[in-house]
Structures are given as structure tokens and as C-alpha cells.
Design an enzyme around this catalytic site. Structure first.
Site, short mmCIF file in Angstrom:
data_model
loop_
_atom_site.label_atom_id
_atom_site.label_comp_id
_atom_site.label_asym_id
_atom_site.label_seq_id
_atom_site.Cartn_x
_atom_site.Cartn_y
_atom_site.Cartn_z
N ALA A 47 0.90 -1.16 0.00
CA ALA A 47 0.00 0.00 0.00
C ALA A 47 0.93 1.20 0.00
O ALA A 47 1.32 1.72 1.05
CB ALA A 47 -0.91 0.01 1.21
N CYS A 105 -6.54 1.16 -8.47
CA CYS A 105 -5.69 1.03 -7.28
C CYS A 105 -6.58 0.66 -6.09
O CYS A 105 -7.55 1.36 -5.79
CB CYS A 105 -4.95 2.33 -7.00
SG CYS A 105 -3.82 2.16 -5.62
N SER A 241 5.91 -7.77 -10.13
CA SER A 241 6.57 -8.33 -8.95
C SER A 241 7.70 -9.29 -9.26
O SER A 241 8.60 -9.46 -8.44
CB SER A 241 5.53 -9.06 -8.08
OG SER A 241 4.52 -8.17 -7.71
#
Ligand SMILES: Cc1cc2nc3c(=O)[nH]c(=O)nc-3n(C[C@H](O)[C@H](O)[C@H](O)COP(=O)(O)O)c2cc1C
Length: 279
Positions: A47, A105, A241
Site C-alpha cells: 500500500a 488502485c 513483482s
């Protein structure tokens, strides 16, 4: 999803054919307090709070990466159509090749998810940007929706050139000793290996129901992961990622893994494989 020209150029040099910038807003934003990113067993929970230098300060970074002939996709986020249009026209003037509208988001209040879950708003923002720019516009949508196809269709009706799916999946981790959530923002978005089946399902459902290309993203770590997305209907894929898991060479390696699989299975063109899982 990077914001500094040096690291974006390193990614482009290492086998990626395009780069998506970190999402940029109108004003500089510091983002949330630490901890903002934690590595979990099967993925990454973050976050960040959309930290970014603001659109005007971003011009220089885009100019530095535009020195190569690689494709740069400018990602933007805003809280309404007016903001999105201003960001889109500025990004276009800076020289990006395409725009990605971050409407997904999962942890930035007033941006992202609230906007990306309303069909009318998604259609209007897309339409307004298409009317004010002349480069391709991709709409990035969220898996945290009850009906992802409805939102993808709204973006298509608004004139989107492609749909990008998925953003991170809304998630949380609790620290047992402290008995509190580990992220300062408490709730964050989950990415990496664990979310691949969710992304593949979303790409499959969206591509079955719309006529514009879908760009798949979520948990792609190997060439086989990328091929799964392509068979589900993705025309291209993004990698985030996996840079943490496998470092920047991941792009070259994934390209090699895809080529090897295709050779071993008698395919010459990746396009032959797009959406084959629908048959
Ligand atoms: C640390 C971090 C920062 C991210 N920042 C953005 C962002 O600024 N804009 C955006 O659209 N997606 C952002 N994402 C989401 C990724 O682009 C991607 O949709 C998601 O992580 C799933 O892909 P992956 O599993 O390959 O990471 C971010 C993800 C991570 C882990």
C-alpha cells in the site's frame, strides 16, 4: 511500474519491449508511511499510496527514457475526468506512446477503485481522454469488482484501445505478536505468484466478451505463466513483482522460455496462441 528514468532504461535494455511508468497524478504525493511493502510467502502486499513527483516534474524522466526507440506507456490516475484529461494531454505532450488509465488502485481513497467500479464514470473518462488525445488509451481495471466484464465493456464503449487486467488484489496481513495489520495503511494490494489464477480468469472472461485486445498482468514469473495468459486471451503481458523474485533479467529469460515452449510445441507465431483456451 517504475518512475525513475535510470531503472526504466535498465528494464528496457534487458529485453522488455515496452515500459509502463508508475502512475502519475497532478500534484506530488508522498504516499503512505512505512511499512508500505511486505513480502509474503506467495506474493507481495503493498500500500504505497500512489507516491509520485506530480505530472510536471515527470516531463524530464520521460524525455530521458524517450531517447531510445522503445515504447513508453504513461500511467495516470485522477479523481475525475477533468484531472484525467489534463494528465493525459500532458503525458502525450511529453512524448509517451500510449496512455494507461489507472482506475483500479485498491488502496488510494478517491482515486482508483472508486472510479473504476462505476460504469458511467469509466466510459466518460475514457471518452473524454480519447477526444482530447491521439495516442492509444489502455484502461487498467481491477479484479476486486463483482462484474469485471461490465467495466471492461464500459471502457470499450468509451473508445479504449485495450484493457489491462489486473491490478493488485485487495488484501491484508496481521502481525500476531503486535496484533495489528502489518501495513501502515492496514489494507493493501496483493501481487505476485499467488494472484496469477485470478488474473488469468479475469483475462479469460474479459476477452470472451469484448472486441479490443486485453493486456494480461498479475503473477507472471515464468514464460509458462505468460503463455497461460496468452491462451486465456491476452495479446500482450506485463511483468511487475517478478522483478523482485528474479531481478531485471526476468524479461530476457521469460522471452527465452516462451520461445523454447513454442519450438517444442510446433508454434512459430505467438498470435496463433492468443485465446486458444476459449475453444
Ligand atoms: C510496489 C508496487 C507498486 C505498484 N504501483 C502501481 C502503479 O503505480 N500503478 C498501477 O497501475 N499499478 C501498480 N502496481 C500494480 C502492478 O502494475 C500490477 O498490476 C500488479 O502488481 C500485478 O502484477 P504482478 O503480479 O506482476 O506484480 C504496483 C504493484 C506493486 C507491487
Amino acid at each position: 511500474m517504475d518512475e525513475d528514468a535510470g531503472s526504466m532504461n535498465r528494464i528496457l535494455d534487458s529485453g522488455a519491449s515496452a515500459i509502463v511508468t508508475k502512475s502519475i497524478g497532478l500534484k506530488p504525493r508522498e504516499g503512505y508511511k512505512n511499512p508500505t511493502v511486505v513480502e509474503l510467502e506467495y506474493g507481495i502486499l503493498n500500500a504505497m499510496g500512489l507516491p509520485n513527483p506530480g505530472i510536471d516534474a515527470f516531463k524530464e524522466e520521460i524525455e530521458k527514457i524517450k531517447k531510445s526507440d522503445k515504447i513508453v506507456i504513461g500511467s495516470i490516475f485522477g479523481s475525475n475526468s477533468k484531472e484525467f484529461v489534463e494528465l493525459a494531454t500532458k503525458m502525450q505532450n511529453f512524448g509517451v506512446d500510449a496512455l494507461e488509465l489507472n482506475m483500479s488502485c485498491p488502496h488510494a481513497k478517491g482515486y482508483g477503485f472508486e472510479i473504476g467500479s462505476d460504469e458511467k464514470v469509466v466510459k466518460k473518462i475514457t471518452q473524454d481522454i480519447k477526444q482530447n488525445t491521439n495516442i492509444p488509451v489502455f484502461v487498467k481495471i481491477s479484479s476486486n469488482l463483482t462484474d469485471i466484464v461490465k467495466i471492461a465493456k464500459a471502457a470499450e464503449k468509451g473508445g479504449a484501445d485495450a484493457i489491462v487486467a489486473i491490478n493488485t488484489v485487495k488484501a491484508m496481513k496481521i502481525d500476531l505478536d503486535l496484533k495489528i495489520p502489518v501495513l501502515a495503511n492496514k489494507i493493501g494490494g496483493y501481487s505476485g505468484k499467488a494472484i496469477k489464477p485470478i488474473g488469468v480468469r479475469c483475462v479469460y472472461e474479459i476477452s470472451k466478451n469484448i472486441n479490443i485486445p486485453v493486456i494480461g498482468v498479475g503473477g507472471i514469473t515464468t514464460g509458462h505463466d505468460a503463455l497461460e495468459y496468452i491462451m486465456a486471451g491476452a495479446s500482450a503481458v506485463q511483468i511487475g513483482s517478478a522483478i523482485y523474485y528474479r531481478n531485471v533479467d526476468v524479461f530476457k529469460e521469460i522471452n527465452g522460455e516462451i520461445k523454447t515452449w513454442m519450438k517444442n510445441n510446433g508454434y512459430e507465431n505467438l498470435s496463433e496462441l492468443i485465446g486458444v483456451a476459449h475453444k
